[in-house]
Scaffold this motif. Structure first.
Motif, PDB file in Angstrom:
ATOM      1  N   ALA A   7       0.783  -1.227   0.032  1.00 39.77           N
ATOM      2  CA  ALA A   7       0.084  -0.007   0.027  1.00 39.77           C
ATOM      3  C   ALA A   7       0.983   1.041  -0.008  1.00 39.77           C
ATOM      4  N   ASP A   8       0.635   2.010   0.902  1.00 33.93           N
ATOM      5  CA  ASP A   8       1.513   3.212   1.165  1.00 33.93           C
ATOM      6  C   ASP A   8       2.691   3.536   1.894  1.00 33.93           C
ATOM      7  N   SER A   9       3.386   2.223   2.253  1.00 32.16           N
ATOM      8  CA  SER A   9       4.564   2.008   2.653  1.00 32.16           C
ATOM      9  C   SER A   9       5.588   2.279   1.443  1.00 32.16           C
ATOM     10  N   LEU A  10       6.394   1.126   1.160  1.00 30.12           N
ATOM     11  CA  LEU A  10       7.067   0.962  -0.044  1.00 30.12           C
ATOM     12  C   LEU A  10       6.346   1.042  -1.197  1.00 30.12           C
ATOM     13  N   MET A  11       6.430   2.048  -2.048  1.00 25.23           N
ATOM     14  CA  MET A  11       5.773   2.166  -3.215  1.00 25.23           C
ATOM     15  C   MET A  11       6.754   2.047  -4.582  1.00 25.23           C
ATOM     16  N   ALA A  12       6.139   1.961  -5.625  1.00 29.31           N
ATOM     17  CA  ALA A  12       7.054   1.934  -7.000  1.00 29.31           C
ATOM     18  C   ALA A  12       7.647   3.362  -6.977  1.00 29.31           C
ATOM     19  N   LEU A  13       9.138   2.963  -6.789  1.00 33.10           N
ATOM     20  CA  LEU A  13       9.884   4.245  -6.882  1.00 33.10           C
ATOM     21  C   LEU A  13       9.701   5.326  -5.784  1.00 33.10           C
ATOM     22  N   GLY A  14       9.077   4.850  -4.919  1.00 38.85           N
ATOM     23  CA  GLY A  14       8.715   6.029  -3.701  1.00 38.85           C
ATOM     24  C   GLY A  14       8.420   5.322  -2.574  1.00 38.85           C
ATOM     25  N   CYS A  15       7.922   6.093  -1.502  1.00 36.80           N
ATOM     26  CA  CYS A  15       7.325   5.625  -0.511  1.00 36.80           C
ATOM     27  C   CYS A  15       6.388   6.755   0.227  1.00 36.80           C
ATOM     28  N   GLY A  16       5.619   6.173   0.975  1.00 37.85           N
ATOM     29  CA  GLY A  16       4.362   7.064   1.435  1.00 37.85           C
ATOM     30  C   GLY A  16       4.895   8.164   2.508  1.00 37.85           C
ATOM     31  N   ARG A  17       4.235   9.379   2.308  1.00 35.98           N
ATOM     32  CA  ARG A  17       4.598  10.605   3.052  1.00 35.98           C
ATOM     33  C   ARG A  17       4.319  10.225   4.332  1.00 35.98           C
ATOM     34  N   LEU A  18       5.104  10.855   5.198  1.00 36.90           N
ATOM     35  CA  LEU A  18       5.134  10.571   6.387  1.00 36.90           C
ATOM     36  C   LEU A  18       3.980  11.414   7.424  1.00 36.90           C
ATOM     37  N   PHE A  19       2.611  11.021   7.354  1.00 37.98           N
ATOM     38  CA  PHE A  19       1.773  11.566   8.285  1.00 37.98           C
ATOM     39  C   PHE A  19       1.769  11.481   9.623  1.00 37.98           C
ATOM     40  N   GLU A  74      15.204  10.971 -10.007  1.00 39.24           N
ATOM     41  CA  GLU A  74      16.610  11.550 -10.932  1.00 39.24           C
ATOM     42  C   GLU A  74      17.296  12.665 -10.147  1.00 39.24           C
ATOM     43  N   THR A  75      16.443  13.359  -9.523  1.00 35.51           N
ATOM     44  CA  THR A  75      17.429  14.487  -8.732  1.00 35.51           C
ATOM     45  C   THR A  75      18.373  14.092  -7.664  1.00 35.51           C
ATOM     46  N   ILE A  76      17.963  12.824  -7.127  1.00 33.24           N
ATOM     47  CA  ILE A  76      18.747  12.185  -6.085  1.00 33.24           C
ATOM     48  C   ILE A  76      19.975  11.408  -6.678  1.00 33.24           C
ATOM     49  N   GLU A  77      19.751  10.654  -7.743  1.00 39.68           N
ATOM     50  CA  GLU A  77      20.708   9.866  -8.141  1.00 39.68           C
ATOM     51  C   GLU A  77      20.643   9.842  -9.669  1.00 39.68           C
ATOM     52  N   PRO A  78      21.220  10.892 -10.379  1.00 39.62           N
ATOM     53  CA  PRO A  78      20.914  11.101 -11.723  1.00 39.62           C
ATOM     54  C   PRO A  78      21.782  10.175 -12.586  1.00 39.62           C
ATOM     55  N   GLU A  79      22.976   9.777 -12.033  1.00 42.81           N
ATOM     56  CA  GLU A  79      23.858   8.822 -12.612  1.00 42.81           C
ATOM     57  C   GLU A  79      23.596   7.402 -12.759  1.00 42.81           C
ATOM     58  N   ASN A  80      22.381   7.018 -12.056  1.00 43.44           N
ATOM     59  CA  ASN A  80      21.831   5.705 -11.868  1.00 43.44           C
ATOM     60  C   ASN A  80      21.345   5.183 -13.249  1.00 43.44           C
ATOM     61  N   ALA A  81      22.149   4.102 -13.812  1.00 41.76           N
ATOM     62  CA  ALA A  81      21.720   3.596 -15.192  1.00 41.76           C
ATOM     63  C   ALA A  81      20.349   2.963 -15.287  1.00 41.76           C
ATOM     64  N   ASP A  82      20.334   2.073 -13.923  1.00 41.46           N
ATOM     65  CA  ASP A  82      19.022   1.451 -13.808  1.00 41.46           C
ATOM     66  C   ASP A  82      17.862   2.292 -13.703  1.00 41.46           C
ATOM     67  N   ARG A 101      15.122  -2.058  -5.195  1.00 37.96           N
ATOM     68  CA  ARG A 101      16.331  -2.046  -4.476  1.00 37.96           C
ATOM     69  C   ARG A 101      17.443  -1.193  -5.142  1.00 37.96           C
ATOM     70  N   ALA A 102      17.362  -1.297  -6.597  1.00 34.66           N
ATOM     71  CA  ALA A 102      18.333  -0.883  -7.529  1.00 34.66           C
ATOM     72  C   ALA A 102      18.101   0.452  -7.928  1.00 34.66           C
ATOM     73  N   THR A 103      16.627   1.065  -7.749  1.00 34.13           N
ATOM     74  CA  THR A 103      16.433   2.333  -8.440  1.00 34.13           C
ATOM     75  C   THR A 103      15.711   3.257  -7.318  1.00 34.13           C
ATOM     76  N   ASN A 104      14.941   2.761  -6.024  1.00 33.90           N
ATOM     77  CA  ASN A 104      14.269   3.493  -5.380  1.00 33.90           C
ATOM     78  C   ASN A 104      14.922   4.556  -4.458  1.00 33.90           C
ATOM     79  N   PRO A 105      15.007   5.826  -4.599  1.00 27.54           N
ATOM     80  CA  PRO A 105      15.955   6.300  -3.761  1.00 27.54           C
ATOM     81  C   PRO A 105      15.570   6.280  -2.089  1.00 27.54           C
ATOM     82  N   PHE A 106      14.379   5.867  -1.673  1.00 25.18           N
ATOM     83  CA  PHE A 106      14.177   5.703  -0.379  1.00 25.18           C
ATOM     84  C   PHE A 106      14.511   4.462   0.105  1.00 25.18           C
TER      85      PHE A 106
END
Ligand SMILES: [Zn+2]
Length: 255
Positions: free
Chosen positions: A132-144, A182-190, A217-222
Motif C-alpha cells: 500500500a502506502d509504505s514502500l511504493m513503486a520508486l517511492g514511499c508514502g508521505r510521513l503523516f 532523478e534529482t537524487i541519483e541522476p547517474e543511476n543507469a538502472d 532496491r536498484a532504483t528507489n531512492p528511499f
C-alpha cells in the motif's frame, strides 16, 4: 500453485488487488478504494470474496468496504493497532501474525511511517507483498503520522525480503516519483532505464504497479539511503542511513 493476483485501478490513482487461490476458491481483496471496479473484476472472474485485507485507515483504502461486503460477505482483517479507526474487523493482526488465504499463509509486517499501524501482507509462497502506502513503486508514502527512523525501519524490513518478491503498492505515482528520483541519483543507469519503461507504460495507460523488489532496491531512492552515491549526492557521506532517508524524504516533500 501461487495465488493469481489481479491489479484493479480505482478512483484517480489507487490500486486494489484480488489474490485468488485456484485450488480452494478463496479470494482476498487487498484494500477497498472503490466498489465498482472491484465488484466488476470479481464478477468477470466468477470469484467470490472470502477475505478483505486492510493495510491502513485512510479513506481511499477502506471507504468502499460496506458496498463490497453487501455483495460479498467476507472476513475483514486489519491491524489491531488501528482497530479503533478501521471498519469493524473480524480478525485483528499484528507483526508476526499470519493470515490464511486458501492454501497460502501471509505474514504480517508492521510498516508504520505513513500512518502508525500501517501493515503489509507478505505471501512468501507466491513471492508477493502488499505494501500500500509504505514502500511504493520508486517511492514511499508521505510521513503523516510516523517518524523518518520508523519509516526507514519499515522499508528495511521490506527490503530484506527475497529479490524476486513482487511489490503490490497502493498508487500510480511512479512517473512523478521518477522525476524526483532523478534529482537524487541522476547517474543511476538502472533508474534511467526504469524511467523510460515507466514513460512507455504510462503512454499506453498501463499500470507501473506491481514492481519487483530487486528493481526497487536498484532504483528507489528511499531504499538507497545507505548507498555511497546517494549519500554523496545529498552531501551526507558516512551519515546514518535513517538520517539520509529523512533528508531524501524531506526533499521529496518540497519537490
Ligand atoms: Zn494512505
Amino acid at each position: 500453485m501461487p495465488l493469481e493476483i489481479l491489479t484493479i485501478p480505482c478512483l484517480s490513482d489507487n490500486y486494489a488487488f484480488l489474490a485468488h487461490d485456484a485450488e480452494t476458491g478463496s479470494t482476498a481483496l487487498i484494500d477497498a478504494p472503490e466498489a465498482g471496479p472491484i465488484l466488476s473484476a470479481l464478477s468477470n472472474k466468477g470469484w467470490k470474496l472470502s477475505h478483505v485485507l486492510l493495510t491502513h485507515h485512510h479513506w481511499d483504502h477502506v471507504d468502499a468496504l460496506p458496498d463490497i461486503l453487501a455483495v460479498h460477505p467476507a472476513k475483514v482483517i486489519g491491524a489491531a493497532a488501528d482497530a479503533h479507526r478501521l471498519p469493524p474487523l473480524d480478525q485483528q493482526v499484528a507483526e508476526g501474525d499470519s493470515v490464511i488465504i486458501g492454501n497460502e499463509t501471509g505474514q504480517i509486517i508492521d510498516v508504520s511511517g505513513h500512518t502508525v499501524g500501517h501493515i503489509a501482507y507478505h505471501f512468501p509462497d507466491s513471492a508477493a507483498v502488499f505494501t500500500a502506502d509504505s514502500l511504493m513503486a520508486l517511492g514511499c508514502g508521505r510521513l503523516f503520522e510516523g517518524t523518518a527512523p520508523q519509516m526507514w525501519e519499515s522499508l528495511s524490513k521490506l527490503a530484506a525480503l527475497p529479490d524476486d518478491t513482487i511489490v503490490y503498492s497502493g498508487h500510480e505515482y511512479t512517473q512523478a516519483n521518477g522525476r524526483f528520483a532523478e534529482t537524487i541519483e541522476p547517474e543511476n543507469a538502472d533508474l534511467q532505464a526504469r524511467i523510460l519503461d515507466i514513460a512507455a507504460a504510462r503512454a499506453e495507460n498501463r499500470p507501473t504497479v506491481p514492481s519487483s523488489l530487486a528493481l526497487e532496491r536498484a532504483t528507489n531512492p528511499f531504499l538507497r539511503a545507505a548507498e555511497p552515491a546517494v549519500q554523496r549526492n545529498v552531501g551526507m557521506q558516512g551519515a546514518k542511513p535513517q538520517d539520509v532517508f529523512a533528508e531524501v524524504r524531506a526533499r521529496k516533500d518540497r519537490f
